[in-house]
Design a protein around this motif. Structure first.
Motif, PDB file in Angstrom:
ATOM      1  N   GLU A   1     -24.993  -5.609   0.919  1.00  7.74           N
ATOM      2  CA  GLU A   1     -24.233  -5.520   1.780  1.00  7.74           C
ATOM      3  C   GLU A   1     -22.967  -4.317   1.351  1.00  7.74           C
ATOM      4  N   HIS A   2     -22.669  -3.342   2.091  1.00  7.84           N
ATOM      5  CA  HIS A   2     -21.472  -2.556   1.686  1.00  7.84           C
ATOM      6  C   HIS A   2     -21.568  -1.703   0.415  1.00  7.84           C
ATOM      7  N   ALA A   3     -22.845  -1.965  -0.149  1.00 10.77           N
ATOM      8  CA  ALA A   3     -23.102  -1.101  -1.407  1.00 10.77           C
ATOM      9  C   ALA A   3     -22.563   0.167  -1.684  1.00 10.77           C
ATOM     10  N   ALA A   4     -23.117   1.055  -0.462  1.00  8.78           N
ATOM     11  CA  ALA A   4     -22.443   2.343  -0.541  1.00  8.78           C
ATOM     12  C   ALA A   4     -21.000   2.478  -0.637  1.00  8.78           C
ATOM     13  N   GLU A   5     -20.087   1.867   0.227  1.00  3.83           N
ATOM     14  CA  GLU A   5     -18.747   1.769  -0.044  1.00  3.83           C
ATOM     15  C   GLU A   5     -18.191   1.148  -1.522  1.00  3.83           C
ATOM     16  N   ARG A   6     -19.027   0.395  -1.913  1.00  5.91           N
ATOM     17  CA  ARG A   6     -18.436  -0.178  -3.207  1.00  5.91           C
ATOM     18  C   ARG A   6     -18.556   0.741  -4.309  1.00  5.91           C
ATOM     19  N   PHE A   7     -19.940   1.429  -4.176  1.00  5.37           N
ATOM     20  CA  PHE A   7     -20.210   2.710  -5.067  1.00  5.37           C
ATOM     21  C   PHE A   7     -19.218   3.690  -5.096  1.00  5.37           C
ATOM     22  N   ARG A   8     -18.903   4.294  -3.915  1.00  2.38           N
ATOM     23  CA  ARG A   8     -17.921   5.176  -3.724  1.00  2.38           C
ATOM     24  C   ARG A   8     -16.576   4.879  -4.313  1.00  2.38           C
ATOM     25  N   VAL A   9     -15.939   3.585  -4.001  1.00  2.00           N
ATOM     26  CA  VAL A   9     -14.810   3.014  -4.654  1.00  2.00           C
ATOM     27  C   VAL A   9     -15.036   3.027  -6.260  1.00  2.00           C
ATOM     28  N   HIS A  10     -16.279   2.512  -6.775  1.00  2.00           N
ATOM     29  CA  HIS A  10     -16.111   2.693  -8.281  1.00  2.00           C
ATOM     30  C   HIS A  10     -16.491   3.908  -8.816  1.00  2.00           C
TER      31      HIS A  10
END
Length: 78
Positions: free
Chosen positions: A11-20
């Motif tokens: 869930e929300h992996a893409a957003e977390r990836f971009r933040v990282h």
């Protein structure tokens, strides 16, 4: 899986990836652009380079196959 053997939430992996990526100092604007011509980078986008990079860094086909669920050497080479 994380260090405790638990599955990561997608869930929300893409957003977390971009933040990282940004936290790691990656500031290439094309990765974060969302327009008619471009899509923001996604976690799935990391799949393509994984196999050749792993093999180039000395990982075995067995190691790669275990992590990618490829069943044969032919599939790893594709």
């Amino acid at each position: 899986m994380n260090e405790d053997g638990e599955r990561f939430s997608v869930e929300h992996a893409a957003e977390r990836f971009r933040v990282h990526l940004q936290l790691a100092g990656i500031d290439r604007s094309e990765l974060f652009e969302d327009s008619d011509e471009r899509q923001q980078v996604r976690v799935h986008d990391t799949r393509l380079p994984f196999i050749p990079v792993a093999l180039a860094n000395g990982r075995s086909e067995t190691w790669v196959a275990d992590r990618t669920r490829r069943r044969s050497s032919i599939m790893v080479q594709r």
